[in-house]
Design a protein around this motif. Structure first.
Motif, PDB file in Angstrom:
ATOM      1  N   MET A 154       0.843  -1.189   0.000  1.00 46.24           N
ATOM      2  CA  MET A 154       0.000   0.000   0.000  1.00 46.24           C
ATOM      3  C   MET A 154       0.883   1.247   0.000  1.00 46.24           C
ATOM      4  SD  MET A 154      -3.127   0.929   2.546  1.00 46.24           S
ATOM      5  CE  MET A 154      -2.146   1.118   4.022  1.00 46.24           C
ATOM      6  N   ARG A 155       0.533   2.232  -0.825  1.00 45.73           N
ATOM      7  CA  ARG A 155       1.382   3.409  -0.938  1.00 45.73           C
ATOM      8  C   ARG A 155       1.052   4.376   0.195  1.00 45.73           C
ATOM      9  NH1 ARG A 155      -0.389   8.248  -3.589  1.00 45.73           N
ATOM     10  NH2 ARG A 155      -2.577   7.803  -3.889  1.00 45.73           N
ATOM     11  N   SER A 156       2.061   5.146   0.681  1.00 47.38           N
ATOM     12  CA  SER A 156       1.776   6.097   1.754  1.00 47.38           C
ATOM     13  C   SER A 156       1.304   7.423   1.184  1.00 47.38           C
ATOM     14  CB  SER A 156       2.977   6.329   2.627  1.00 47.38           C
ATOM     15  OG  SER A 156       4.093   5.743   2.173  1.00 47.38           O
ATOM     16  N   LEU A 157       0.450   8.064   1.957  1.00 52.23           N
ATOM     17  CA  LEU A 157      -0.116   9.336   1.511  1.00 52.23           C
ATOM     18  C   LEU A 157       0.809  10.470   1.921  1.00 52.23           C
ATOM     19  CD1 LEU A 157      -3.809   8.733   2.609  1.00 52.23           C
ATOM     20  CD2 LEU A 157      -2.804   8.381   0.365  1.00 52.23           C
ATOM     21  N   LYS A 158       0.908  11.506   1.054  1.00 53.14           N
ATOM     22  CA  LYS A 158       1.748  12.654   1.395  1.00 53.14           C
ATOM     23  C   LYS A 158       0.958  13.678   2.194  1.00 53.14           C
ATOM     24  CE  LYS A 158       5.160  12.231  -2.168  1.00 53.14           C
ATOM     25  NZ  LYS A 158       4.959  11.815  -3.515  1.00 53.14           N
ATOM     26  N   SER A 159      -0.348  13.754   1.967  1.00 52.62           N
ATOM     27  CA  SER A 159      -1.159  14.700   2.727  1.00 52.62           C
ATOM     28  C   SER A 159      -2.585  14.176   2.828  1.00 52.62           C
ATOM     29  CB  SER A 159      -1.170  16.067   2.036  1.00 52.62           C
ATOM     30  OG  SER A 159      -2.092  16.053   0.973  1.00 52.62           O
ATOM     31  N   ALA A 160      -3.374  14.814   3.737  1.00 55.80           N
ATOM     32  CA  ALA A 160      -4.755  14.395   3.941  1.00 55.80           C
ATOM     33  C   ALA A 160      -5.593  14.595   2.686  1.00 55.80           C
ATOM     34  CB  ALA A 160      -5.363  15.180   5.102  1.00 55.80           C
ATOM     35  N   LYS A 161      -5.158  15.483   1.786  1.00 55.41           N
ATOM     36  CA  LYS A 161      -5.928  15.723   0.559  1.00 55.41           C
ATOM     37  C   LYS A 161      -5.959  14.488  -0.353  1.00 55.41           C
ATOM     38  CE  LYS A 161      -5.215  20.661   0.395  1.00 55.41           C
ATOM     39  NZ  LYS A 161      -4.454  21.745  -0.144  1.00 55.41           N
ATOM     40  N   GLU A 162      -5.016  13.576  -0.125  1.00 48.60           N
ATOM     41  CA  GLU A 162      -4.981  12.365  -0.948  1.00 48.60           C
ATOM     42  C   GLU A 162      -5.928  11.285  -0.441  1.00 48.60           C
ATOM     43  OE1 GLU A 162      -1.144  10.904  -2.393  1.00 48.60           O
ATOM     44  OE2 GLU A 162      -0.266  12.558  -1.291  1.00 48.60           O
ATOM     45  N   LEU A 163      -6.577  11.520   0.720  1.00 55.25           N
ATOM     46  CA  LEU A 163      -7.491  10.523   1.267  1.00 55.25           C
ATOM     47  C   LEU A 163      -8.665  10.322   0.321  1.00 55.25           C
ATOM     48  CD1 LEU A 163      -7.744  11.431   5.049  1.00 55.25           C
ATOM     49  CD2 LEU A 163      -6.887   9.307   4.079  1.00 55.25           C
ATOM     50  N   VAL A 164      -9.073   9.073   0.135  1.00 56.55           N
ATOM     51  CA  VAL A 164     -10.209   8.771  -0.730  1.00 56.55           C
ATOM     52  C   VAL A 164     -11.487   8.913   0.087  1.00 56.55           C
ATOM     53  CG1 VAL A 164     -11.293   6.987  -2.128  1.00 56.55           C
ATOM     54  CG2 VAL A 164      -8.804   7.155  -2.007  1.00 56.55           C
ATOM     55  N   ARG A 180      -5.238  -9.436  -0.851  1.00 54.70           N
ATOM     56  CA  ARG A 180      -4.115 -10.006  -0.103  1.00 54.70           C
ATOM     57  C   ARG A 180      -3.595  -9.036   0.946  1.00 54.70           C
ATOM     58  NH1 ARG A 180      -1.654 -11.529  -4.847  1.00 54.70           N
ATOM     59  NH2 ARG A 180      -2.505 -13.491  -5.475  1.00 54.70           N
ATOM     60  N   ASP A 181      -3.723  -7.722   0.676  1.00 54.99           N
ATOM     61  CA  ASP A 181      -3.220  -6.722   1.621  1.00 54.99           C
ATOM     62  C   ASP A 181      -4.175  -6.497   2.791  1.00 54.99           C
ATOM     63  OD1 ASP A 181      -1.092  -6.384  -0.045  1.00 54.99           O
ATOM     64  OD2 ASP A 181      -1.985  -4.690  -1.111  1.00 54.99           O
ATOM     65  N   TYR A 182      -5.440  -6.843   2.598  1.00 61.35           N
ATOM     66  CA  TYR A 182      -6.453  -6.565   3.623  1.00 61.35           C
ATOM     67  C   TYR A 182      -7.223  -7.842   3.927  1.00 61.35           C
ATOM     68  CZ  TYR A 182      -5.322  -1.902   2.029  1.00 61.35           C
ATOM     69  OH  TYR A 182      -4.639  -0.774   1.671  1.00 61.35           O
ATOM     70  N   PHE A 224     -12.672 -24.251   5.544  1.00 60.80           N
ATOM     71  CA  PHE A 224     -12.812 -22.801   5.451  1.00 60.80           C
ATOM     72  C   PHE A 224     -11.498 -22.118   5.093  1.00 60.80           C
ATOM     73  CE2 PHE A 224     -15.815 -24.497   8.500  1.00 60.80           C
ATOM     74  CZ  PHE A 224     -17.008 -24.009   7.983  1.00 60.80           C
ATOM     75  N   ASP A 225     -11.602 -21.037   4.342  1.00 60.94           N
ATOM     76  CA  ASP A 225     -10.461 -20.165   4.097  1.00 60.94           C
ATOM     77  C   ASP A 225     -10.513 -19.073   5.159  1.00 60.94           C
ATOM     78  OD1 ASP A 225      -8.656 -18.276   3.350  1.00 60.94           O
ATOM     79  OD2 ASP A 225      -9.403 -18.012   1.315  1.00 60.94           O
ATOM     80  N   LEU A 226      -9.772 -19.256   6.218  1.00 55.63           N
ATOM     81  CA  LEU A 226      -9.874 -18.337   7.362  1.00 55.63           C
ATOM     82  C   LEU A 226      -9.183 -16.997   7.122  1.00 55.63           C
ATOM     83  CD1 LEU A 226      -9.490 -20.886  10.290  1.00 55.63           C
ATOM     84  CD2 LEU A 226     -11.576 -19.794   9.440  1.00 55.63           C
ATOM     85  N   ARG A 227      -8.490 -16.847   5.992  1.00 52.55           N
ATOM     86  CA  ARG A 227      -7.882 -15.528   5.718  1.00 52.55           C
ATOM     87  C   ARG A 227      -8.948 -14.464   5.515  1.00 52.55           C
ATOM     88  NH1 ARG A 227      -4.643 -16.642   0.572  1.00 52.55           N
ATOM     89  NH2 ARG A 227      -6.568 -17.772   0.245  1.00 52.55           N
ATOM     90  N   HIS A 228     -10.111 -14.875   5.018  1.00 51.44           N
ATOM     91  CA  HIS A 228     -11.154 -13.894   4.724  1.00 51.44           C
ATOM     92  C   HIS A 228     -12.442 -14.125   5.494  1.00 51.44           C
ATOM     93  CE1 HIS A 228      -8.683 -11.990   1.776  1.00 51.44           C
ATOM     94  NE2 HIS A 228      -8.397 -13.171   1.281  1.00 51.44           N
ATOM     95  N   CYS A 229     -12.540 -15.222   6.228  1.00 50.68           N
ATOM     96  CA  CYS A 229     -13.745 -15.485   7.032  1.00 50.68           C
ATOM     97  C   CYS A 229     -13.817 -14.464   8.163  1.00 50.68           C
ATOM     98  CB  CYS A 229     -13.673 -16.899   7.605  1.00 50.68           C
ATOM     99  SG  CYS A 229     -14.833 -17.179   8.954  1.00 50.68           S
ATOM    100  N   LYS A 230     -14.938 -13.724   8.213  1.00 50.06           N
ATOM    101  CA  LYS A 230     -15.086 -12.700   9.262  1.00 50.06           C
ATOM    102  C   LYS A 230     -15.772 -13.247  10.506  1.00 50.06           C
ATOM    103  CE  LYS A 230     -16.884  -9.329   6.559  1.00 50.06           C
ATOM    104  NZ  LYS A 230     -16.607  -9.451   5.110  1.00 50.06           N
ATOM    105  N   GLY A 231     -16.141 -14.524  10.483  1.00 50.61           N
ATOM    106  CA  GLY A 231     -16.732 -15.135  11.677  1.00 50.61           C
ATOM    107  C   GLY A 231     -18.175 -14.736  11.918  1.00 50.61           C
TER     108      GLY A 231
END
Ligand code: SF4
Ligand code: SF4
Length: 106
Positions: free
Chosen positions: A1-11, A23-25, A69-76
């Motif tokens: 994940m890329r880092s943000l330079k300022s709050a204006k870059e927030l989506v 895979r990252d989340y 089960f694929d527990l990488r994505h199972c939210k329970g």
């Protein structure tokens, strides 16, 4: 994940703008309980697979078998346990050691 330079870059609105970032989340990190299946009771009806909102039930369609089960994505959420006609799925408290949690998050 890329880092943000300022709050204006927030989506706005928490939109996911990077394709293929599952895979990252790994949403399984949110879980407090996890499903366990008793294959002695399972009749491989695939109800759990059909109802799981996170595609976290593994099946082998050619063999007609539910595989676990694929527990990488199972939210329970426990939906799979609720819809199982044979009560073959039990939700159990997730036990994560401090070391494992630290390793999971780098
Ligand atoms: S607990 Fe919820 S997310 Fe996990 S496998 Fe069952 S239905 Fe899917
Ligand atoms: S819903 Fe229950 S019986 Fe059906 S495949 Fe899933 S675990 Fe097996």
């Amino acid at each position: 994940m890329r880092s943000l330079k300022s709050a204006k870059e927030l989506v706005p609105g928490g939109l996911v703008v990077e394709a293929g970032n599952a895979r990252d989340y790994e949403t399984g990190d949110w879980r407090t309980e996890k499903p366990e299946v008793d294959f002695g009771k399972c009749i491989h009806c695939f109800f759990c697979w059909a109802y799981c909102p996170d595609a976290s039930v593994n099946v082998d369609p050619e063999a007609g078998k539910m595989k676990g089960f694929d527990l990488r994505h199972c939210k329970g959420c426990g939906i799979c346990a609720g819809v199982c006609p044979k009560k073959a799925i039990t939700m159990v408290l997730e036990q994560r050691s401090a070391t494992k949690a630290r390793d999971d998050h780098g």
